[in-house]
Design a protein around this motif. Structure first.
Motif, mmCIF file in Angstrom:
data_model
loop_
_atom_site.group_PDB
_atom_site.id
_atom_site.type_symbol
_atom_site.label_atom_id
_atom_site.label_comp_id
_atom_site.label_asym_id
_atom_site.label_seq_id
_atom_site.Cartn_x
_atom_site.Cartn_y
_atom_site.Cartn_z
ATOM 1 N N ILE A 129 0.780 -1.336 -0.036
ATOM 2 C CA ILE A 129 -0.190 0.039 -0.095
ATOM 3 C C ILE A 129 0.913 1.244 0.040
ATOM 4 C CG2 ILE A 129 -1.493 1.398 1.580
ATOM 5 C CD1 ILE A 129 -2.580 -1.445 2.389
ATOM 6 N N HIS A 130 0.481 2.280 -0.726
ATOM 7 C CA HIS A 130 0.859 3.545 -0.571
ATOM 8 C C HIS A 130 -0.057 4.389 0.280
ATOM 9 C CE1 HIS A 130 1.737 7.888 -2.289
ATOM 10 N NE2 HIS A 130 2.867 7.748 -1.582
ATOM 11 N N PRO A 131 0.623 4.666 1.725
ATOM 12 C CA PRO A 131 -0.364 5.060 2.522
ATOM 13 C C PRO A 131 -0.987 6.366 2.578
ATOM 14 C CG PRO A 131 1.909 4.575 3.583
ATOM 15 C CD PRO A 131 2.139 4.284 2.226
ATOM 16 N N SER A 132 -0.504 7.364 1.822
ATOM 17 C CA SER A 132 -0.911 8.511 1.993
ATOM 18 C C SER A 132 -1.866 8.904 1.090
ATOM 19 C CB SER A 132 0.178 9.622 1.745
ATOM 20 O OG SER A 132 0.798 9.534 0.505
ATOM 21 N N SER A 133 -1.975 7.901 -0.161
ATOM 22 C CA SER A 133 -3.020 8.166 -1.298
ATOM 23 C C SER A 133 -3.974 6.928 -1.318
ATOM 24 C CB SER A 133 -2.375 7.978 -2.570
ATOM 25 O OG SER A 133 -1.818 6.550 -2.750
ATOM 26 N N GLY A 134 -3.505 5.649 -0.319
ATOM 27 C CA GLY A 134 -4.385 4.543 -0.373
ATOM 28 C C GLY A 134 -4.108 3.788 -1.714
ATOM 29 N N ARG A 135 -3.524 4.050 -2.654
ATOM 30 C CA ARG A 135 -3.184 3.070 -3.683
ATOM 31 C C ARG A 135 -2.752 1.909 -3.207
ATOM 32 N NH1 ARG A 135 -2.251 7.632 -6.420
ATOM 33 N NH2 ARG A 135 -0.240 8.194 -5.324
ATOM 34 N N THR A 136 -3.206 0.902 -3.807
ATOM 35 C CA THR A 136 -3.054 -0.674 -3.522
ATOM 36 C C THR A 136 -2.348 -1.533 -4.462
ATOM 37 O OG1 THR A 136 -4.945 -0.554 -1.869
ATOM 38 C CG2 THR A 136 -3.992 -2.587 -2.574
ATOM 39 N N TYR A 137 -1.316 -2.322 -4.301
ATOM 40 C CA TYR A 137 -0.659 -2.926 -5.190
ATOM 41 C C TYR A 137 -0.675 -4.503 -4.805
ATOM 42 C CZ TYR A 137 0.983 1.588 -6.890
ATOM 43 O OH TYR A 137 1.333 2.725 -7.412
ATOM 44 N N HIS A 138 -0.422 -5.543 -5.511
ATOM 45 C CA HIS A 138 -0.135 -6.884 -5.208
ATOM 46 C C HIS A 138 0.943 -7.476 -6.116
ATOM 47 C CE1 HIS A 138 -0.972 -10.935 -4.759
ATOM 48 N NE2 HIS A 138 -1.782 -10.650 -3.651
ATOM 49 N N THR A 139 1.816 -8.147 -5.194
ATOM 50 C CA THR A 139 2.931 -8.451 -5.778
ATOM 51 C C THR A 139 2.911 -9.607 -7.296
ATOM 52 O OG1 THR A 139 3.148 -10.323 -4.170
ATOM 53 C CG2 THR A 139 4.572 -8.311 -3.882
ATOM 54 N N LYS A 140 1.756 -10.031 -7.054
ATOM 55 C CA LYS A 140 1.541 -10.804 -8.164
ATOM 56 C C LYS A 140 0.457 -10.405 -9.166
ATOM 57 C CE LYS A 140 0.144 -15.804 -8.731
ATOM 58 N NZ LYS A 140 -0.385 -17.059 -7.927
ATOM 59 N N PHE A 141 -0.578 -9.883 -8.470
ATOM 60 C CA PHE A 141 -1.814 -9.449 -9.419
ATOM 61 C C PHE A 141 -2.083 -7.958 -9.961
ATOM 62 C CE2 PHE A 141 -3.733 -12.588 -6.223
ATOM 63 C CZ PHE A 141 -3.500 -13.895 -7.281
ATOM 64 N N ALA A 142 -0.993 -7.069 -9.184
ATOM 65 C CA ALA A 142 -1.294 -5.924 -9.446
ATOM 66 C C ALA A 142 0.290 -5.183 -8.936
ATOM 67 C CB ALA A 142 -2.343 -5.134 -8.797
ATOM 68 N N PRO A 143 1.384 -5.532 -9.680
ATOM 69 C CA PRO A 143 2.501 -5.227 -9.355
ATOM 70 C C PRO A 143 2.696 -3.824 -9.689
ATOM 71 C CG PRO A 143 2.701 -6.592 -10.977
ATOM 72 C CD PRO A 143 1.399 -6.449 -10.718
ATOM 73 N N ASP A 150 5.674 3.427 -5.012
ATOM 74 C CA ASP A 150 4.702 3.804 -5.462
ATOM 75 C C ASP A 150 4.881 4.492 -7.171
ATOM 76 O OD1 ASP A 150 2.035 4.848 -5.860
ATOM 77 O OD2 ASP A 150 2.544 6.736 -5.270
ATOM 78 N N ASP A 151 4.020 4.040 -7.890
ATOM 79 C CA ASP A 151 4.175 4.282 -9.273
ATOM 80 C C ASP A 151 3.885 6.028 -9.624
ATOM 81 O OD1 ASP A 151 4.239 1.759 -10.066
ATOM 82 O OD2 ASP A 151 2.230 1.806 -10.991
ATOM 83 N N VAL A 152 3.197 6.441 -8.984
ATOM 84 C CA VAL A 152 2.918 8.061 -8.918
ATOM 85 C C VAL A 152 4.032 8.948 -8.367
ATOM 86 C CG1 VAL A 152 1.201 9.813 -8.883
ATOM 87 C CG2 VAL A 152 0.485 7.421 -9.518
ATOM 88 N N THR A 153 4.207 8.559 -7.254
ATOM 89 C CA THR A 153 5.071 9.361 -6.314
ATOM 90 C C THR A 153 6.322 9.061 -6.042
ATOM 91 O OG1 THR A 153 4.473 8.329 -4.117
ATOM 92 C CG2 THR A 153 3.064 10.253 -4.868
ATOM 93 N N GLY A 154 6.785 7.894 -6.493
ATOM 94 C CA GLY A 154 8.001 7.315 -6.372
ATOM 95 C C GLY A 154 8.180 7.041 -4.648
ATOM 96 N N GLU A 155 7.333 7.255 -3.851
ATOM 97 C CA GLU A 155 7.417 6.748 -2.387
ATOM 98 C C GLU A 155 7.426 5.562 -2.050
ATOM 99 O OE1 GLU A 155 5.399 11.352 -1.204
ATOM 100 O OE2 GLU A 155 4.293 9.422 -0.734
#
Ligand code: AP5
Ligand code: ZN
Length: 214
Positions: A129-143, A150-155
């Motif tokens: 998870i990217h805590p400040s935006s809530g964006r969620t990833y998954h190592t297998k399903f949504a890397p 994080d894709d957007v902020t690089g954080e």
């Protein structure tokens, strides 16, 4: 529209919420996100909620009803909202109905993220998870493009403290015992739409769109 998303941990509520929110300009109120922010900030609310959350148990009805009551007063929530992770007990559902009745409003639709328990461990333990935006990833399903970033902020991305196989068991237990009755509560009002939450994210989004446009 006033929407409620119900489903077990990892069923995709947080993944679909931002998409629905952008499409219908609704405010997104996720009690889990609000509670985690309170825990991180060590507010009195966070201090009270932490122990139950770490164990995968529900926080008391009074605490969560209080935060929802406060959050729904925001002007951006007046026209419509998505409740993600609330109500989770029949008492919470009744309190929500009372709050809305005061504004001559009611819940329009309950999206039931139906999925088999067996799929959820892999989803939960692979989530980042990217805590400040809530964006969620998954190592297998949504890397993410770069692992752990994080894709957007690089954080940096983080994993949730309750996202372990052991704590998931208690969270599922709480879901079956305390939250499934909430689905029955709304079924009696004939406003539940059941989704095939085991499908890939885009297919779940199409199902949501079909329900909301009908
Ligand atoms: P909360 O934050 O609400 O957690 P939860 O209900 O356990 O739900 P999750 O956030 O784990 O699942 P999700 O459905 O959002 O899954 P996601 O989309 O991220 O609550 C946490 C705690 O707070 C509770 O245990 C409790 O203590 C407390 N609490 C909160 N609200 C409360 C209330 N009302 N009353 C009392 N206590 C309360 O997806 C998961 C992963 O899978 C991600 O990695 C994602 O990328 C992936 N994924 C998503 N969809 C798909 C798909 N279709 N296919 C493949 N992978 C997918
Ligand atoms: Zn979530």
């Amino acid at each position: 529209k006033r929407l409620i998303l119900v489903g077990p941990p990892g069923s995709g509520k947080g993944t679909q919420s931002p998409i629905i929110k952008d499409e219908y300009c609704l405010c997104h109120l996720a009690t889990g996100d609000m509670l985690r922010a309170a825990v991180a900030a060590k507010t009195p609310l966070g201090i009270k909620a932490k122990e139950a959350m770490d164990k995968g148990e529900l926080v008391s009805d009074d605490l969560v009803v209080g935060i929802i009551d406060e959050a729904m007063k925001k002007p951006s929530c007046q026209k419509g909202f998505i409740l993600d992770g609330f109500p989770r007990t029949v008492v919470q559902a009744q309190k929500l109905d009372e709050m809305l009745a005061k504004q001559d409003a009611k819940v329009d639709k309950v999206l039931n993220f139906a999925i088999d328990d067996a799929i959820l461990e892999e989803r939960i333990t692979g989530r980042w998870i990217h805590p400040s935006s809530g964006r969620t990833y998954h190592t297998k399903f949504a890397p993410s493009k770069v692992p752990g970033v994080d894709d957007v902020t690089g954080e940096p991305l983080i994993q949730r403290k309750d996202d372990t196989a052991a704590v998931l068991k208690s969270r599922l237990d709480a879901f079956h015992k305390q939250t499934e009755p909430v689905i029955d509560y709304y079924s009696k009002k004939s406003i539940v739409a059941t989704l095939h939450a085991e499908k890939p994210p885009k297919e779940v989004t199409s199902e949501v769109q079909k329900v909301l446009s009908s």
